[in-house]
Design a protein around this motif. Sequence first.
Motif: not given
Lengths: 289, 120
Positions: A136, A140, A224, A228
Amino acid sequence: MVFPLGRTRSDCSGFDQLTRLAKSLELVSFDKVDIDMSGCTWFDANMAAPLGALLYRASHQLNNVRILGAPPRLENILRKNEFLLNYGRLPLTDFNVTTIPYRRFEPTDGRYFGSYISKYLQGRGMPKMSAGLHKKFLESVYEMFSNAVIHSGTTLGIYSCGQYYPNVHRLDFSIGDLGMGIRENLRRRRQLDLPPDEAIVWALTGTNTTRTGPIPGGLGLKLLADFTTKNGGRIQIVSDRGYWELQGGASSARLLDLPFPGTVVNIELNTSDTKSYCLSSESNLGDIF
Amino acid sequence: MSEKIVIRPYEVVGSPQCVASEDGERVHALIKTALGEKRKVDLSFENVSVLTSAFLNSAVGQLYGEFSETDIQAGLSVSDMSQEDVDLLRRVVETAKSYFSNPDRLRRARREVLGEDDEQ
């Protein structure tokens, strides 16, 4: 000209420093540019990416750029991440292997960027992330790079740098460009004239995209932000005078006093994240289209 | 009955990292040709380790500006994809459908595909 660069963290005050520098450099050419770091008590290593972008432009305007007076500890960090190699210093071995070195890429360097990020994320000092989290995070940073390639229109490159802080389980990574910025992109392609901070929020909302051609888009920054939030990390986007931050699932936007001449995306990864980022091969492949 | 054509992004890109928009374009060109010939396509993501929305927008998303949803459903399938990547592809497809639901964009996209200038 001499520019005193003070403490530079990945936050509003850090970007205030850099945008002041950008303003000072705007019209300078065939001159000496001395960045005086003697009063700099801290410099977040990943911020070498946006600083490098500004100094590359200054060199491109045929100035002689020098970095002077950095305290030894700081000087060592910026030699380890190879930033200072651009300004006449020799490399210093990063025995802890916690740096993702400073690099400048052309928009056509996608594969070179891929090798770079894969290579340095596997350093022995780098966090032992789960396979899912590792994937991941890679995705990103590729989204960040792709975003710069697709939207910035930069002719002066894309800049990146990262630093792992093992004690606090954080990995900071920055990508900056010297392109037109989100606000200008929106103005040119969608004829929407929004303040710079609102332009960033617009780009992160729903299915909004500045794309107009045959290839749809508009997902990169949203992915993104989603990642996050799930990871418990932090993301900052600076473009023109816009500053947007997402931390702990809460976002805030504000205007900087001066513009950054491009876009910077900082991601702070929580490397102690043990959540499942599924890599199962059992997946429902029906009804996708 | 003609056999399904298997297109492998790993092979087309030459890397397990399917991340760049221009690499997605290469995959898209193959899918587009096959669907245009009314052939069925299986997009196999075997050995692909990293995918981005930029790649999938180019490879798959833009098909919605060129073919009807019905033709895509009938002609295209995917295999060897992790659940995470399937979720990403679903978002790309939803975004593409939404993007091309704007008739101006669809018209402009088709004009661009035909090589006509859409800038005023």
